[in-house]
Design an enzyme around this catalytic site. Structure first.
Site, mmCIF file in Angstrom:
data_model
loop_
_atom_site.group_PDB
_atom_site.id
_atom_site.type_symbol
_atom_site.label_atom_id
_atom_site.label_comp_id
_atom_site.label_asym_id
_atom_site.label_seq_id
_atom_site.Cartn_x
_atom_site.Cartn_y
_atom_site.Cartn_z
ATOM 1 N N HIS A 276 -5.087 9.373 0.618
ATOM 2 C CA HIS A 276 -5.106 8.515 1.797
ATOM 3 C C HIS A 276 -5.912 9.111 2.956
ATOM 4 O O HIS A 276 -5.454 9.138 4.110
ATOM 5 C CB HIS A 276 -3.678 8.215 2.258
ATOM 6 C CG HIS A 276 -3.544 6.936 3.032
ATOM 7 N ND1 HIS A 276 -3.802 6.847 4.385
ATOM 8 C CD2 HIS A 276 -3.177 5.686 2.643
ATOM 9 C CE1 HIS A 276 -3.581 5.610 4.794
ATOM 10 N NE2 HIS A 276 -3.204 4.866 3.755
ATOM 11 N N HIS B 60 3.745 -2.330 3.080
ATOM 12 C CA HIS B 60 3.754 -0.972 2.519
ATOM 13 C C HIS B 60 5.055 -0.733 1.758
ATOM 14 O O HIS B 60 6.112 -1.205 2.168
ATOM 15 C CB HIS B 60 3.598 0.072 3.623
ATOM 16 C CG HIS B 60 2.300 -0.012 4.363
ATOM 17 N ND1 HIS B 60 2.067 -0.956 5.349
ATOM 18 C CD2 HIS B 60 1.157 0.705 4.245
ATOM 19 C CE1 HIS B 60 0.831 -0.807 5.810
ATOM 20 N NE2 HIS B 60 0.259 0.194 5.168
ATOM 21 N N ASP C 24 0.815 -1.217 0.000
ATOM 22 C CA ASP C 24 0.000 0.000 0.000
ATOM 23 C C ASP C 24 0.850 1.269 0.000
ATOM 24 O O ASP C 24 2.020 1.262 0.394
ATOM 25 C CB ASP C 24 -0.894 0.033 1.247
ATOM 26 C CG ASP C 24 -2.067 -0.928 1.143
ATOM 27 O OD1 ASP C 24 -2.090 -1.753 0.212
ATOM 28 O OD2 ASP C 24 -2.952 -0.852 2.024
ATOM 29 N N HIS D 77 -6.036 3.111 -4.060
ATOM 30 C CA HIS D 77 -5.956 3.351 -2.609
ATOM 31 C C HIS D 77 -6.294 4.803 -2.292
ATOM 32 O O HIS D 77 -5.797 5.350 -1.298
ATOM 33 C CB HIS D 77 -4.556 2.998 -2.111
ATOM 34 C CG HIS D 77 -4.462 2.729 -0.638
ATOM 35 N ND1 HIS D 77 -5.409 2.044 0.085
ATOM 36 C CD2 HIS D 77 -3.500 3.081 0.277
ATOM 37 C CE1 HIS D 77 -5.054 1.968 1.349
ATOM 38 N NE2 HIS D 77 -3.896 2.598 1.509
#
Length: 279
Positions: free
Chosen positions: A154, A244, A99, A150
Site C-alpha cells: 500500500h 474497506h 480495499d 492493490h
C-alpha cells in the site's frame, strides 16, 4: 573404448539412422501420392496426460466445454491515461468494492453478509495481507467475487521507481494467482494516486485500472449511519462504491453493509462485479 566396440557402435547408429530416413521418406511419399508406403509398425496409443489434483477454486475456473484444451492468452488491455470510474450496463446496476484486506476478522463477516444476500463484490487486496490469509482469497474466488490487485504494501506509487511499482504489483498478482487459480485482471492504486508508470505496468501484467465514484470514507470511522447515508445518497446506475475491509477497525463498515445492502436490493439495484471492459 576398444576399436571393435567403436565399430559396433557406429554400425548400430548407422542402422538406426537408415531406418529413420526410410520411415520419413515413406511418410513423405504417402503424403505426396507417390505410391504406397509400407504399413508402419503399430504404435501404442498414448495414455491420458497425468494431471495434478486441482483445488476446488481451480475447478470453478475451468471452462465447462473444451476442458484441457489449450487456451489463447488474453489480449493485453490498453494502456490508459486515467482509471475507469464507472461501469456500463442496463438498469440499476452498481458495484461494491473493498480495499486493503483481507483481514481475518472483518473480511469473513463481510463475505458472510454478501453470501446471505447472494451478492458478489470486488476485493482489492494488499499482497502482504493476502499472503497471510490465502484461505480468504480462495473463499472469495469460490463464492464468485473478483479479487483485484492493490499492491503489496500500500505505498504511494507516484513516489516509487518503475522497478518498485512492478515489484509491488507482481508480488501481489503471484499471491492471488496461487490462491485463486487466476491472476487478477483489475488493479487499484493506493490512495487513488495513479501515474503513467502504474498504468503501463498494470497493462503489461494484464490488468485494468479501476477507481470509484462513491467514497464512503469509512476509513475515518465516521459512524455506521454516516456510511449508510453516503452509499444510499450516492446510489445510481453505474456507480462504483469504495469501502474497506482492513487497515484499521472496520466494525462500522461491516455493520453499514448489513444495513444498506438489503435496502439497495429492495430499491431494485443489482450489485455485480466488473467484466472486461467497463467503460
Amino acid at each position: 573404448m576398444k576399436k571393435d566396440q567403436l565399430l559396433t557402435r557406429r554400425t548400430l547408429l548407422t542402422g538406426v539412422a537408415a531406418l529413420g530416413a526410410a520411415g520419413a521418406g515413406g511418410a513423405l511419399a504417402a503424403g505426396l501420392g507417390h505410391g504406397p508406403s509400407p504399413a508402419p509398425a503399430p504404435v501404442p496409443a498414448p495414455g491420458p496426460p497425468q494431471r495434478s489434483p486441482l483445488k476446488p477454486s481451480a475447478y470453478r475456473l475451468q471452462p465447462l466445454t473444451g476442458y484441457g484444451a489449450p487456451k489463447a492468452a488474453p489480449a493485453r488491455p490498453p494502456v490508459r491515461s486515467e482509471p475507469i470510474l464507472r461501469m456500463t450496463g442496463r438498469g440499476r446496476t452498481m458495484m461494491l468494492t473493498f480495499d486493503d484486506g483481507p483481514h481475518p476478522e472483518y473480511t469473513p463477516r463481510i463475505l458472510d453478509t454478501l453470501a446471505k444476500y447472494e451478492v458478489r463484490a470486488t476485493f482489492f487486496v494488499c499482497g502482504e495481507m493476502a499472503d497471510h490469509n490465502r484461505d480468504l482469497l480462495t473463499r472469495m474466488a469460490d463464492e464468485g467475487h473478483v479479487v483485484g490487485n492493490h499492491t503489496w504494501s500500500h505505498p504511494l506509487l507516484t513516489k516509487l521507481s518503475r522497478r518498485r511499482i512492478r515489484s509491488e504489483m507482481e508480488r501481489t498478482s503471484e499471491v492471488v494467482e496461487r490462491a485463486c487459480g487466476e491472476a487478477p485482471r483489475w488493479f487499484r492504486a493506493p490512495y487513488g494516486a495513479w501515474n503513467r508508470a502504474a498504468f503501463r505496468i498494470g497493462a503489461e501484467l494484464g490488468m485494468e485500472p479501476l477507481a470509484w465514484t462513491v467514497d464512503t470514507l469509512d476509513w475515518t470511522t465516521p459512524g455506521t449511519g454516516t456510511i449508510v447515508d453516503r452509499v444510499e445518497e450516492g446510489a445510481a446506475p453505474g456507480v462504483v462504491v469504495l469501502s474497506h475491509d482492513a487497515g484499521g477497525d472496520r466494525s462500522q463498515s461491516v455493520r453499514a453493509l448489513r444495513r444498506y445492502l438489503p435496502e439497495l436490493l429492495d430499491s431494485g439495484y443489482h450489485l455485480t462485479v466488473p467484466r472486461r471492459r467497463l467503460i
